[in-house]
Motif scaffolding. Structure first.
Motif, mmCIF file in Angstrom:
data_model
loop_
_atom_site.group_PDB
_atom_site.id
_atom_site.type_symbol
_atom_site.label_atom_id
_atom_site.label_comp_id
_atom_site.label_asym_id
_atom_site.label_seq_id
_atom_site.Cartn_x
_atom_site.Cartn_y
_atom_site.Cartn_z
ATOM 1 N N ALA A 19 4.227 16.059 7.050
ATOM 2 C CA ALA A 19 5.130 15.847 5.919
ATOM 3 C C ALA A 19 5.029 14.398 5.474
ATOM 4 O O ALA A 19 4.999 13.496 6.310
ATOM 5 C CB ALA A 19 6.561 16.168 6.313
ATOM 6 N N ILE A 20 4.976 14.188 4.183
ATOM 7 C CA ILE A 20 4.999 12.841 3.609
ATOM 8 C C ILE A 20 6.369 12.678 2.966
ATOM 9 O O ILE A 20 6.737 13.420 2.049
ATOM 10 C CB ILE A 20 3.882 12.644 2.577
ATOM 11 C CG1 ILE A 20 2.522 12.900 3.233
ATOM 12 C CG2 ILE A 20 3.948 11.232 1.983
ATOM 13 C CD1 ILE A 20 1.357 12.879 2.270
ATOM 14 N N ILE A 21 7.113 11.700 3.470
ATOM 15 C CA ILE A 21 8.506 11.516 3.067
ATOM 16 C C ILE A 21 8.663 10.181 2.359
ATOM 17 O O ILE A 21 8.207 9.148 2.861
ATOM 18 C CB ILE A 21 9.421 11.567 4.299
ATOM 19 C CG1 ILE A 21 9.256 12.919 4.995
ATOM 20 C CG2 ILE A 21 10.878 11.310 3.925
ATOM 21 C CD1 ILE A 21 9.841 12.982 6.374
ATOM 22 N N ASP A 22 9.294 10.197 1.203
ATOM 23 C CA ASP A 22 9.625 8.964 0.506
ATOM 24 C C ASP A 22 10.805 8.316 1.236
ATOM 25 O O ASP A 22 11.867 8.938 1.377
ATOM 26 C CB ASP A 22 9.994 9.247 -0.949
ATOM 27 C CG ASP A 22 10.404 7.985 -1.677
ATOM 28 O OD1 ASP A 22 9.532 7.142 -1.927
ATOM 29 O OD2 ASP A 22 11.616 7.856 -1.962
ATOM 30 N N ILE A 23 10.620 7.103 1.732
ATOM 31 C CA ILE A 23 11.655 6.449 2.535
ATOM 32 C C ILE A 23 12.910 6.160 1.711
ATOM 33 O O ILE A 23 14.028 6.372 2.173
ATOM 34 C CB ILE A 23 11.105 5.168 3.188
ATOM 35 C CG1 ILE A 23 10.031 5.544 4.213
ATOM 36 C CG2 ILE A 23 12.229 4.363 3.844
ATOM 37 C CD1 ILE A 23 9.273 4.367 4.765
ATOM 38 N N ALA A 24 12.754 5.703 0.482
ATOM 39 C CA ALA A 24 13.905 5.325 -0.338
ATOM 40 C C ALA A 24 14.840 6.508 -0.610
ATOM 41 O O ALA A 24 16.053 6.378 -0.528
ATOM 42 C CB ALA A 24 13.437 4.713 -1.651
ATOM 43 N N SER A 25 14.266 7.658 -0.902
ATOM 44 C CA SER A 25 15.093 8.827 -1.230
ATOM 45 C C SER A 25 15.304 9.759 -0.041
ATOM 46 O O SER A 25 16.133 10.662 -0.117
ATOM 47 C CB SER A 25 14.447 9.618 -2.366
ATOM 48 O OG SER A 25 13.240 10.216 -1.936
ATOM 49 N N ALA A 26 14.545 9.559 1.033
ATOM 50 C CA ALA A 26 14.592 10.415 2.227
ATOM 51 C C ALA A 26 14.252 11.872 1.894
ATOM 52 O O ALA A 26 14.761 12.797 2.504
ATOM 53 C CB ALA A 26 15.941 10.319 2.921
ATOM 54 N N ASN B 205 0.836 -1.195 0.000
ATOM 55 C CA ASN B 205 0.000 0.000 0.000
ATOM 56 C C ASN B 205 0.874 1.250 0.000
ATOM 57 O O ASN B 205 2.088 1.185 0.177
ATOM 58 C CB ASN B 205 -0.973 -0.006 1.183
ATOM 59 C CG ASN B 205 -0.254 -0.066 2.507
ATOM 60 O OD1 ASN B 205 0.806 0.500 2.665
ATOM 61 N ND2 ASN B 205 -0.833 -0.773 3.452
ATOM 62 N N ALA B 206 0.235 2.389 -0.202
ATOM 63 C CA ALA B 206 0.979 3.646 -0.319
ATOM 64 C C ALA B 206 1.727 3.993 0.956
ATOM 65 O O ALA B 206 2.814 4.563 0.910
ATOM 66 C CB ALA B 206 0.027 4.775 -0.697
ATOM 67 N N ALA B 207 1.158 3.648 2.097
ATOM 68 C CA ALA B 207 1.771 4.037 3.371
ATOM 69 C C ALA B 207 3.071 3.294 3.648
ATOM 70 O O ALA B 207 3.941 3.795 4.351
ATOM 71 C CB ALA B 207 0.785 3.799 4.513
ATOM 72 N N SER B 208 3.254 2.105 3.105
ATOM 73 C CA SER B 208 4.423 1.298 3.454
ATOM 74 C C SER B 208 5.741 1.818 2.881
ATOM 75 O O SER B 208 6.803 1.466 3.368
ATOM 76 C CB SER B 208 4.205 -0.152 3.028
ATOM 77 O OG SER B 208 4.082 -0.235 1.635
ATOM 78 N N SER B 209 5.708 2.668 1.877
ATOM 79 C CA SER B 209 6.941 3.221 1.317
ATOM 80 C C SER B 209 7.152 4.685 1.702
ATOM 81 O O SER B 209 8.037 5.340 1.194
ATOM 82 C CB SER B 209 6.922 3.094 -0.209
ATOM 83 O OG SER B 209 5.862 3.855 -0.743
ATOM 84 N N LYS B 210 6.316 5.156 2.615
ATOM 85 C CA LYS B 210 6.356 6.554 3.030
ATOM 86 C C LYS B 210 6.503 6.654 4.544
ATOM 87 O O LYS B 210 6.125 5.767 5.287
ATOM 88 C CB LYS B 210 5.057 7.272 2.649
ATOM 89 C CG LYS B 210 4.580 7.038 1.247
ATOM 90 C CD LYS B 210 5.264 7.929 0.269
ATOM 91 C CE LYS B 210 4.648 7.737 -1.109
ATOM 92 N NZ LYS B 210 5.635 7.610 -2.131
ATOM 93 N N ALA B 211 7.041 7.777 4.979
ATOM 94 C CA ALA B 211 7.048 8.128 6.402
ATOM 95 C C ALA B 211 6.170 9.361 6.549
ATOM 96 O O ALA B 211 6.189 10.254 5.686
ATOM 97 C CB ALA B 211 8.463 8.426 6.874
ATOM 98 N N TYR B 212 5.393 9.410 7.615
ATOM 99 C CA TYR B 212 4.493 10.523 7.881
ATOM 100 C C TYR B 212 4.943 11.180 9.178
ATOM 101 O O TYR B 212 5.057 10.518 10.203
ATOM 102 C CB TYR B 212 3.052 10.031 7.977
ATOM 103 C CG TYR B 212 2.563 9.470 6.666
ATOM 104 C CD1 TYR B 212 1.804 10.240 5.800
ATOM 105 C CD2 TYR B 212 2.896 8.177 6.267
ATOM 106 C CE1 TYR B 212 1.381 9.740 4.582
ATOM 107 C CE2 TYR B 212 2.472 7.674 5.051
ATOM 108 C CZ TYR B 212 1.720 8.463 4.216
ATOM 109 O OH TYR B 212 1.300 7.969 3.008
ATOM 110 N N VAL B 213 5.196 12.498 9.117
ATOM 111 C CA VAL B 213 5.764 13.202 10.260
ATOM 112 C C VAL B 213 4.892 14.409 10.590
ATOM 113 O O VAL B 213 4.672 15.276 9.729
ATOM 114 C CB VAL B 213 7.205 13.673 9.948
ATOM 115 C CG1 VAL B 213 7.797 14.417 11.136
ATOM 116 C CG2 VAL B 213 8.085 12.490 9.555
ATOM 117 N N ALA B 214 4.408 14.467 11.841
ATOM 118 C CA ALA B 214 3.662 15.633 12.316
ATOM 119 C C ALA B 214 4.657 16.766 12.554
ATOM 120 O O ALA B 214 5.656 16.582 13.246
ATOM 121 C CB ALA B 214 2.913 15.288 13.592
ATOM 122 N N LEU B 215 4.385 17.925 11.982
ATOM 123 C CA LEU B 215 5.327 19.030 12.057
ATOM 124 C C LEU B 215 4.957 20.077 13.110
ATOM 125 O O LEU B 215 5.447 21.205 13.066
ATOM 126 C CB LEU B 215 5.481 19.684 10.685
ATOM 127 C CG LEU B 215 6.035 18.764 9.605
ATOM 128 C CD1 LEU B 215 6.114 19.492 8.271
ATOM 129 C CD2 LEU B 215 7.399 18.209 9.996
#
Length: 87
Positions: free
Chosen positions: A19-26, A2-12
Motif C-alpha cells: 500500500a502506498i499511503i499519503d502521509i499528510a492525509s493518511a 523525492n516521492a518517497a519522502s511524503s509517502k508511507a509504504y506498507v507490506a500487506l
C-alpha cells in the motif's frame, strides 16, 4: 524532495500488495501487486526503488517509486523475509 519522502509504504502480507499511503492525509493512494506474502521493504539510497521480499513466492519485487510499478521480479531463495540494500 523525492516521492518517497511524503509517502508511507506498507507490506500487506497475505493481500499480496504494497500500500502506498499519503502521509499528510493518511489515505491509501494506491496498491501495488507484488509476489505472495510481501514482508520486508527497503529503499535504495536515492529512494527511487523499493525492494520487497515476498516470502511465499520466494522472490523479490522491485518497485519504481516514481511510477509505482513493479519493474523487476527476481527469485531469491526460500522464504525471504528482509531486504537490505548496500550501495
Amino acid at each position: 524532495m523525492n516521492a518517497a519522502s511524503s509517502k508511507a509504504y506498507v507490506a500487506l502480507g497475505g493481500a499480496n500488495h504494497v500500500a502506498i499511503i499519503d502521509i499528510a492525509s493518511a489515505r491509501v493512494e494506491q496498491y501495488v501487486l507484488v509476489g505472495r506474502r510481501p514482508w520486508g521493504l527497503s529503499f535504495n539510497k536515492a529512494q527511487t526503488l523499493l525492494y520487497v521480499t515476498n516470502g511465499r513466492s520466494d522472490d523479490m519485487s522491485v518497485i519504481d517509486v516514481g511510477s509505482a510499478k513493479v519493474v523487476r521480479t527476481a527469485p531469491v531463495g526460500r522464504v525471504p523475509h528482509t531486504a537490505v540494500v548496500y550501495e
